[in-house]
Write an enzyme that holds these catalytic residues in place. Sequence first.
Site, PDB file in Angstrom:
ATOM      1  N   LYS A 132       0.835  -1.070   0.065  1.00  0.00           N
ATOM      2  CA  LYS A 132      -0.184   0.026   0.063  1.00  0.00           C
ATOM      3  C   LYS A 132       0.808   1.325  -0.142  1.00  0.00           C
ATOM      4  CE  LYS A 132      -3.608   2.009   2.867  1.00  0.00           C
ATOM      5  NZ  LYS A 132      -4.608   1.660   3.942  1.00  0.00           N
ATOM      6  N   ASP A 142      -5.219   7.849  13.864  1.00  0.00           N
ATOM      7  CA  ASP A 142      -5.003   6.383  13.299  1.00  0.00           C
ATOM      8  C   ASP A 142      -3.566   6.545  12.910  1.00  0.00           C
ATOM      9  OD1 ASP A 142      -5.002   4.138  11.614  1.00  0.00           O
ATOM     10  OD2 ASP A 142      -6.764   4.730  10.497  1.00  0.00           O
TER      11      ASP A 142
HETATM   12 MG   LIG Z   1      -5.550   0.818   9.132  1.00  0.00          MG
END
Ligand SMILES: [Mg+2]
Lengths: 213, 631
Positions: free
Chosen positions: B92, B212
């Site tokens: 990613k 996050d």
């Molecule tokens: Mg995540």
Amino acid sequence: MDALSSNMTLRNDQSGLHPCWSCKGPVAEADLFCETCHAVQPPGHIDHFARFGLHNSYDVDVDGLERKYFELQRHLHPDRFAKKTPKEKSLSQQQAVTLNEAFEALKDPLLRADYLLKVLGADGISHDHTVNDPALLMEAMETREALMEAESVEVVNDLTMKARRDVRDCVKQIAKAFADQNLEAARKLALRLKYLTKLLEETRQHKARLVMK
Amino acid sequence: MIENVLLQIHEPGETPVPHAGDDALAIGIDLGTTNSVVAVSKGETPEVLRDENGKGLVPSVVAYAPDGSAIVGNLAKQLLLMRPETVVSSVKRLMGRGLSDVKSISGTLPFEVVEGEGMVRLKLAGRELTPVEISADILRALKERAEDQLKYKVEQAVITVPAYFDDAARTATKDAARLAGLEVLRLVNEPTAAALAYGLDQQAEGVYAVYDLGGGTFDLSLLRMEKGVFQVKSTGGDAALGGDDFDHAILEYFLEQRRETFGEEKLTTDDVKIALVTGRMAKECLTENDQGDFVLEFNGKTSKHTITRAKFEELATPLVERSIEICRNVLEDGDTFPDEVKGVVLVGGSTRVPLVRKRVGELFGQEPLADINPDEVVAVGAALQAEALTVGSDNLLLDVTPLSLGIETMGGIVEKVIQRNTPIPVAKAQEFTTYQDGQSAMAIHVLQGEREMVDQNRSLARFILKGIPPMTAGAARIKVTFSVDADGLLTVGAEEVTTGVSQEVAVKPSYGLSDEEMADMLRDSMVHAREDMEIRLLTEARVEAKRVMEAVYSALHIDGKLLNEDERSHINVVLNKLDEAIAGDDRHAINSMVEVLDRETQTFAQRRMDKGIEEALTGIDVKKLENAIGS
Ligand SMILES: [Mg+2]
Ligand SMILES: Nc1ncnc2c1ncn2[C@@H]1O[C@H](COP(=O)(O)OP(=O)(O)O)[C@@H](O)[C@H]1O
């Protein structure tokens, strides 16, 4: 055929109605959905105030505006059209874009003043870089200096409070100027509000620097 | 009598539901750097889809077998130690990246990259693969997990992306889904999805921060949650900051110690892959323990390393501080002070690191909320949103653009057209002009980022507006329009206003896949690509035809009186024919019957308009006029 259709256009203009893209029935410029077939319509050519069902007035209850904004987004946001045809998706996006633009322009007292000036046919303030109000210039310079020298949060807080009060007063005065239809005064006050808004921004940054160090 | 027929046809449930899967649920996918999760929601009750051992997390690790088939998840993770040259993880981090971006991510890379233009390619098991293809393999595995458990074909998904993902990375994610045979209903920002899940579960109201920190990305979003409205105030992050960087820091520390013992060593990509596993083990161990001992073994040499939590925290501090600095900026952008934040929601595995919790707690002056599963909350939010998009919902997600968008102007300066943190969808136009007499074309260079100069921002796309008629310098008015849709994806249009010469481009990022590459991959990846395409076109034709039918029914219901019996039954015949066509599977037949219906209802439409206008002018429709002026 030609004569008929041009005749129809003529009459359309008077009634403010045009055919719905989906069911071809009559819809008005401000309609979000067709009354007959409930298809979403393209955003009509109406001003930001009308979009929220408001009259052209500087007095806007921002909480009420926001409630209306959420309510309209609940119906128009692309998330509501994920299962619809591409055409409806695209129209919903256009509606949501227009709504966001209108909301951003009306919720902020400065942008609202700018917008209302333009709606009323006066010059806005967005591209005005020169301020030739000596009193305002003087005030701006003095306050900036005070802010630069402020080394405690308390001092910045005091300056912030003053600026906030000034903003509130200024907004009231702008509302009055608009109510009196004195656009020249409204414009001058809006320029002052622009400066005050910038000042508040600077005090905020200054405080953030002091607090977070 | 005819009225009867009409009403009957109009009855819900009467129209056949021709295509299967109409009631199939759409899934929610958290496509993570380290781990992915798939979930589904029914009746606002979300459920994470787990394996036979109850595990919801699927490691985002892919191993390629000699025949080219992909093995995804825990098995691939185990293969990493045995056959590193066939295994890839953290892909990613490369989505929408070019070779130069990748080289700047960090010193020691666990990827063997191929030199070349455009999107970066990796060498794996003797093949060259793009991050998009590898991500597609992960998505396929998640889709299969869902199909196995739900027992129907899954075709639609909401996929989450880091809020701070740029346009190229978002487009790459969407492309990967397409390769995997998934229609992306919406790309949702990870912190927003987490807030949705958390807010609905806890009935949270007020301003919340979602912090996050996952394996490869960091996001902070500030949201206002109130009565079912989830409104993002501001967002920020770093698409290349995460737990992986902690692993790297530990690995570098160990390698430095080895250098002291063994001297300079050359590490292969495969060595790095294995050593990073040790780095991560050490890091995760130090979450619970004060110190640990670890062994590195390659180049035929074994070394032992001891690391304390204090040492790890020293190594991690600059990374954690980077995230804290971003938090400060986001708070400032959101015009919010830390003490105005009602709660801080921690998301992502790396928020288990004690130093992270401590620093976040200090910044916000409060204990962060830990009453959620930080690994699954994003997928749960995605599933809730998938349900909202397909079945409907009273909740509303209002998100913003994470990065400013602009175009290059004279002197390499970026002129911003859309500022960061603008609510989406949004469209904004700006006018530019020519700077030479008779200039007939204008290059448009689209950029994303906050910096002033072109080369400090990310180049998204370049295109040329041609056919500008000869004018003196400064006379042409070139209006450039930027539109960002609800997925956060950008479309740019340019138009010369005085002549109407225009051009519209869906931004194909500089580091994206070209249309041809995409077509090739689709051909390779799906044996039935053609059929799938046909099915999609058929479905679209049906949806459109149904809309047309519904519109005509509504019109007949309200204005049926404007037709005589003959005319009505004639329209009915056409409607029935269209209904039959929809039940069949010839999309051309459907489309042409729609045209027939359109033609056969023209007179009817005209009468309805005439009636509407007459009423409006005679003031019968006062209510409507009142609505129009908003009183
Ligand atoms: Mg995540
Ligand atoms: N107990 C732990 N202590 C420290 N780090 C952890 C722990 N558990 C998981 N992590 C880290 O969290 C990261 C993965 O988090 P996750 O949220 O699954 O990432 P992503 O969303 O990027 O896939 C990895 O870097 C992993 O090492």
